[in-house]
Structure formats: structure tokens, C-alpha cells
Design an enzyme around this catalytic site. Structure first.
Site, PDB file in Angstrom:
ATOM      1  N   ASP A 228     134.725  53.251 -45.743  1.00 54.85           N
ATOM      2  CA  ASP A 228     135.964  53.771 -45.750  1.00 54.85           C
ATOM      3  C   ASP A 228     136.035  55.131 -46.585  1.00 54.85           C
ATOM      4  OD1 ASP A 228     138.945  53.068 -44.781  1.00 54.85           O
ATOM      5  OD2 ASP A 228     139.046  53.228 -46.985  1.00 54.85           O
ATOM      6  N   GLU A 287     133.186  56.808 -42.891  1.00 51.49           N
ATOM      7  CA  GLU A 287     134.382  57.730 -42.524  1.00 51.49           C
ATOM      8  C   GLU A 287     134.673  58.951 -43.352  1.00 51.49           C
ATOM      9  OE1 GLU A 287     139.130  56.700 -41.685  1.00 51.49           O
ATOM     10  OE2 GLU A 287     138.202  56.107 -43.786  1.00 51.49           O
ATOM     11  N   ASP A 360     143.657  53.424 -36.920  1.00 56.89           N
ATOM     12  CA  ASP A 360     144.438  54.227 -37.447  1.00 56.89           C
ATOM     13  C   ASP A 360     144.881  55.335 -36.413  1.00 56.89           C
ATOM     14  OD1 ASP A 360     144.081  53.497 -40.034  1.00 56.89           O
ATOM     15  OD2 ASP A 360     142.169  54.850 -40.202  1.00 56.89           O
TER      16      ASP A 360
HETATM   17  C1  GLC Z   1     140.825  54.698 -44.000  1.00 54.40           C
HETATM   18  C2  GLC Z   1     141.161  53.318 -43.248  1.00 54.40           C
HETATM   19  C3  GLC Z   1     142.714  53.385 -43.104  1.00 54.40           C
HETATM   20  C4  GLC Z   1     143.204  52.978 -44.634  1.00 54.40           C
HETATM   21  C5  GLC Z   1     142.889  54.232 -45.439  1.00 54.40           C
HETATM   22  C6  GLC Z   1     142.762  53.750 -47.057  1.00 54.40           C
HETATM   23  O1  GLC Z   1     141.364  55.856 -43.446  1.00 54.40           O
HETATM   24  O2  GLC Z   1     140.654  53.611 -42.043  1.00 54.40           O
HETATM   25  O3  GLC Z   1     143.161  52.272 -42.258  1.00 54.40           O
HETATM   26  O4  GLC Z   1     144.312  52.991 -44.871  1.00 54.40           O
HETATM   27  O5  GLC Z   1     141.381  54.534 -45.349  1.00 54.40           O
HETATM   28  O6  GLC Z   1     141.645  52.728 -47.402  1.00 54.40           O
END
Ligand code: GLC
Length: 595
Positions: A228, A287, A360
Site C-alpha cells: 500500500d 502501489e 479505490d
Molecule cells: C491505498 C489503498 C486505499 C487506502 C489508502 C490508505 O491507496 O488502496 O484503499 O485508503 O491506501 O491506506
């Protein structure tokens, strides 16, 4: 940390990186990943929330679809301020989702079926209820104080009042990115909500604690991590102010914490400390909002090594105006160009991930396709064809394989997502039109809200959509009476069966994984066409992104007329290439050997 079920392996810390050649030849590049957002996947106990036993009950469905890997969004203990992306215990399962024994069973049952499990790793921040933060907050001289970002109020301002924050950064979930803690007189940083304080990766103890936790999961049998916002872990430690948004005191501080100065160093260290020297390949995807192509090459170059692949955001930001709840029309040439630039940019070194959808994002058939009854099925198939036949690892987000569409949410009470609710509250409060501005605001929210991707999976036409026997935590889309797995599995014309064919094609045909990529007709407003090519064979993909029939002269040689049609979104194509004639939302794939 609870004891591991299995004896811990010796730390592989100093064994050095795996040779690039071994990684380059790995068959993980042929895998397809399926994302399970457990809260919305399947509820086994009727409390309205999906759980691990619900996932266990559908493994044969996933096996039938043909996917290789399941990425499980967070199931750890959490106060659920952000649906589990706020973790209070990294080595236990939240009772809402089940138990560690259920998780062990999931690993075992997946492995039995030849599938793998990738866990979500949320280590840019913890929950404010994590014991680490409780200690850190307890006093200025607690040994864990420096595990988070604590700073004094801005001089000359009354602590706790607007403007006294150490920087003027806004949080990704609206409002300032700093919250004042009265008792110790300092602010802490949270890029997301105040319930998600950022860990201080500058502190080596933090990094070692994270690596130990990751090894614990690998020793337990998991096969990889989806990391993440992992390009936010290294901040510019001088914490500079940013340019405020017009009319606001705050602005996006992202440039000071996106792909920061030590990001690569931290990920290389993680590789050495956690992944190197393991028997099996550990699948890793980072990510990375805001990552650029040159940065992504560095993150995914197997010669360094850091990660297998990153999730980049360029193509899912194209329809954002000033921010995500300010939707603007998307031109097909822009979408094609975006994906093509990543294909080219990562052709020599690095690896792409391919997605239109996740927890998301709104549903792709509503966003990039056409979810009207006349075109939903064809456009869902065509989106899948185009995406899966690019080079990289495709991600299928639960329900996408059924062509699930956005729900007709119309009132703010229909929503649950923290980002949506906080944005709405702030925007409604600022809107000089008052009540008159609400419909436009709600329409934007309904189009882009993360809740659109989070409606329960539609298993059958029953009142709870086969998701739950209770009251679902988020409403099921009323279209589940026709759009559901029971209707689609086994129906040769369904979206589900089309995904199955695409996944099988990737497993069977090396051109899909290995072929290079050439975009055709980049400026065409309705046709998305490209060629994939290895020394031995080539594929030609042509798709019509319009509600009308479209003719196009593809810039390919005439011998393509004799190629074999290996996949279509419906009926056989009306005309062979180069001069194709595509029905509304139709796509087709041709293959030929190269001599
Ligand atoms: C990432 C996740 C999202 C979350 C954010 C904070 O973007 O995919 O769902 O709210 O991180 O952890």
C-alpha cells in the site's frame, strides 16, 4: 508478536540479491491476479460483512476462472476507520473477518488448488490504535516517539488552531495532514486520515519491525505482498511547505513524500532482509500514486532488485479535473497513449501491472465502457480484451469478471467510504450555492466514489445477491437480479466466460506474456488497436469503443486477412483486417505465425 506456527527461518538478510537471470526467467510473469476485497466478497455468517470463510467457500469459482494468485485486501485487526487500511495488529485477523486458523486454511486450500496468496501490506502508516502509536503518543521521551512523525506547532501560531500545523499539507482524505496532540503539545503527520498516523521509516527500528512482520507472514506460507502506497514511505525530512490550493490554506504536499529520497534504498533493504534467498519467488507489487515511468523502471528493474511491478495511476487519473471528485470527459486517444507509454517505457527493463479496477476505483464498465443494457456485456468484454492483451500482469478486481456496474447511489447516506464522506462534508460546507449545489456534488461523488467498487459481489439474483443472508454493510446493486455469477458461469456469451478465455490465452500463448507492443492508429477516437509480436508469432487486437459501428483501415499488411480469429466479444468479425468493420463495442483478436 504472536508466535509463528512454523519454526522461523534464519534471516536471509545477508545472502545478497537473487541473480537477475533467475528472476527474469520466472514464470510469475504469466500469472493473473484476482483481488478480493473481503468485506464485499462473500459473507458466511449473515452479519452483512464478507469474511474469510466466505472466501474459502468460493475458491472453486476462482479456480474455474483460472486465476493464479489471490490478493487479499487487509483482514488484519483494525478499528476499520478506512475499512482495514488502518491496522492495529499486523499479525492477527480481525474477528469481523475470522481467525488466523481461517487464514491458514485459506493458504492451504489455495495451495492445494495451485493458487497463491498475496497479502496487503500497509506500512506507510498504522492505525492510531496500534500499540506502537499508543506508546509513541504517550510522552515525548517514549522510546517509540520517533517511530512516527511528531513536530512542534508552527512558531507564532496558537497550537491546535488552523495554520499552526508544521506544514500546510492537506490529507488525501481532506483537511490538514497534521493533527495536534494536546497532552504532548506536538502534531503528528497523517497523509491519510487522523486515524492513520505515518510511520517514520527514517528510524531503522521501524524498518526492522516491518521486515520481521513480513518474514513472519512468509514463514506462515503467504506468497507475496501488495504494498500500500509504498512510494510514500520516504519523506523529504526538511518537510517544506507546499503551494496552497486557490482559496485554501492547504495544498497537496505529495511532491515531498512521493518517491522520496530514500525510497529505493528502503525497498532494496527490504528485498535483502525479507525476499532474497527464499525458496520460491515472492510476488511483490508496489502501489505508487504519482510514480513516473523512469522511477517505475528503477523500482522494477530485475537487476537492482526492488519490486516485481508497480501500480501506477496515470490512466486512472485522466478523468480527474482539479481532484478526483471533479470528473472530466475522457478521450480514448489519451487512454490509449497512457497505456502505450508504459508499455514502451517498461519494454526493456521492468514490468507492468495492468488494471482498470480495484477497491479505490469506480467500476470500469461504467467509467470507460457503457453500462446501458444494450452495451454492458460487449463493452465489459472489450475492456477486458484490451487490458489483458497488453504486456504485464493483469489484475481482475472482484465482480469485474461479471461486468458489474456502478450502483445507482443517489443520497449521501448511501455512501460509507471515509474519503467520500469527508470530501462531501467539506465541499458541501464550502459550496456557496448551498442546497442548490447538492445535486451536482452528489452526481460527482456517485460517479467517482470508492464505494462504487465496493458494492457486494453479485453471486445470484436472491435479495442479498448470494453475498449475505443478512443486511449488507453497503447496498447491493439492484441490477444483481440479472447481473450475477449464477447466470454467467457456463454461459458461453457471458463476461465471465470471456475472462476465462482471456486468462487461458495468457497461460497458453507466450506472445501474450512476452510479445513486444505496437499501438496502431493512436489518434483514432473510437478504435483501440495494437499488435503484439515475438519472433515466432503475432497477435492483432482491434476494439471499437463506440456505440456505433466503426470502419477502420488498420496500418498492417494485407496478409493479416488470412490470420486466425482466436477471440471475439461476440459474433465472428464482419470483415478481416486490414479493413475492419467493428460493431458497437466489438473487439476481436487475430493470430498468425511468423516465418
Ligand atoms: C491505498 C489503498 C486505499 C487506502 C489508502 C490508505 O491507496 O488502496 O484503499 O485508503 O491506501 O491506506
Amino acid at each position: 508478536m504472536p508466535r509463528s506456527r512454523k519454526p522461523p527461518k534464519p534471516s536471509p538478510a545477508l545472502s545478497g540479491p537473487e541473480p537477475a537471470a533467475a528472476r527474469a526467467g520466472a514464470d510469475w510473469r504469466r500469472w493473473v491476479v484476482y483481488q478480493v476485497y473481503p468485506r464485499s466478497f462473500a459473507d458466511s455468517d449473515g452479519d452483512g460483512v464478507g469474511d474469510l470463510r466466505g472466501v474459502l467457500g468460493h475458491l472453486d469459482y476462482l479456480k474455474n476462472l483460472g486465476v493464479d494468485v489471490i490478493w487479499l485486501s487487509p483482514v488484519y485487526r483494525s478499528p476499520m476507520a478506512d475499512n482495514g487500511y488502518d491496522i492495529s495488529d499486523y499479525t492477527d485477523i480481525d474477528p469481523l473477518f475470522g481467525t488466523l486458523a481461517d487464514l491458514d486454511e485459506l493458504i492451504e486450500e489455495l495451495h492445494k488448488r495451485g493458487m497463491k496468496l498475496v497479502m496487503d501490506l500497509v506500512v506507510n502508516h498504522t492505525s492510531d490504535e496500534h500499540p506502537w502509536f499508543a506508546e509513541s503518543r504517550s510522552s515525548r521521551d517514549n522510546p517509540k516517539r520517533d517511530w512516527y512523525w511528531w513536530r512542534d506547532p508552527r512558531p507564532g501560531h496558537t497550537p491546535g488552531t488552523p495554520g499552526a500545523e508544521p506544514t500546510n499539507w492537506e490529507s488525501h482524505f481532506s483537511g490538514p495532514a497534521w493533527t495536534f496532540h494536546e497532552r504532548t503539545g506536538q502534531y503528528y503527520l497523517h497523509i491519510f486520515s487522523a486515524r492513520q498516523p505515518d510511520l517514520n521509516w527514517e528510524n531503522p527500528e521501524v524498518r526492522q519491525a516491518v521486515y520481521a512482520m513480513m518474514r513472519w507472514w512468509l514463514d506462515r506460507g503467504v506468497d507475496g505482498f501488495r504494498m500500500d502506497v509504498i512510494n510514500m514511505i520516504s519523506k523529504d525530512t526538511s518537510l517544506p511547505d507546499t503551494l496552497p490550493r486557490p482559496g485554501s490554506r492547504y495544498g497537496p504536499g505529495d511532491r515531498y513524500f512521493t518517491c522520496g529520497p530514500r525510497n529505493h534504498e528502503f525497498l532494496r533493504e527490504m528485498y535483502r532482509e525479507v525476499f532474497a534467498g527464499r525458496d520460491a519467488h515472492v510476488l511483490t507489487v508496489g502501489e505508487m500514486p504519482g510514480v513516473t515511468i523512469p522511477e517505475a523502471v528503477l523500482f522494477t528493474d530485475p537487476g537492482r532488485p526492488e519490486l516485481d511491478m508497480v501500480f501506477q495511476f496515470q490512466h486512472v487519473d485522466l478523468d480527474h479535473g482539479a481532484h478526483k471528485f471533479d470528473p472530466v470527459p475522457l478521450r480514448l486517444p489519451a487512454l490509449k497513449a497512457s497505456l502505450a507509454s508504459w508499455q514502451i517505457g517498461l519494454a526493456e527493463r521492468g514490468w507492468n501491472s495492468l488494471y482498470f479496477s480495484n477497491h479505490d476505483q469506480p467500476r470500469p464498465v461504467s467509467r470507460f465502457g457503457d453500462d446501458s443494457p444494450a452495451h454492458r456485456v460487449a463493452s465489459a468484454k472489450t475492456l477486458a480484451t484490451v487490458l489483458h492483451l497488453h504486456r504485464g500482469t493483469p489484475y481482475v478486481y472482484q465482480g469485474e469478471e461479471l461486468g458489474m456496474a456502478n450502483a445507482p447511489f443517489a443520497a449521501i447516506t448511501d455512501f460509507h467510504d471515509i474519503q467520500t464522506l469527508r470530501f462531501y462534508a467539506e465541499a458541501a460546507g464550502r459550496d456557496s450555492r448551498g442546497e442548490a449545489g447538492r445535486p451536482a456534488l452528489l452526481a460527482a461523488v456517485a460517479r467517482m466514489s470508492r464505494d462504487q467498487g465496493r458494492t457486494p459481489v453479485q453471486w445470484d439474483p436472491s435479495p442479498g445477491a448470494g453475498f449475505t443472508t443478512g443486511t449488507p454493510w453497503l447496498a447491493v446493486n439492484p441490477d444483481h437480479v440479472t447481473v450475477n455469477a449464477a447466470a454467467e458461469v457456463g454461459d458461453p456469451g457471458s463476461v465471465f466466460e470471456h475472462y476465462r478465455r482471456l486468462i487461458a490465452l495468457r497461460h497458453d500463448d507466450p506472445v501474450v506474456t512476452d510479445g513486444d507492443f505496437e499501438l496502431l492508429l493512436p489518434e483514432h477516437p473510437a478504435i483501440w488497436a495494437f499488435v503484439r509480436r515475438t519472433a515466432g508469432a503475432e497477435l492483432l487486437v482491434a476494439a471499437n469503443f463506440a456505440v456505433g459501428a466503426t470502419d477502420a483501415d488498420l496500418p498492417v499488411d494485407a496478409a493479416w486477412a488470412a490470420a486466425t480469429v482466436i477471440l471475439t466479444s461476440g459474433d465472428p468479425p464482419l470483415q478481416p483486417p486490414p479493413a475492419v468493420k467493428l460493431r458497437p463495442w466489438e473487439s476481436a483478436v487475430w493470430r498468425r505465425a511468423r516465418s
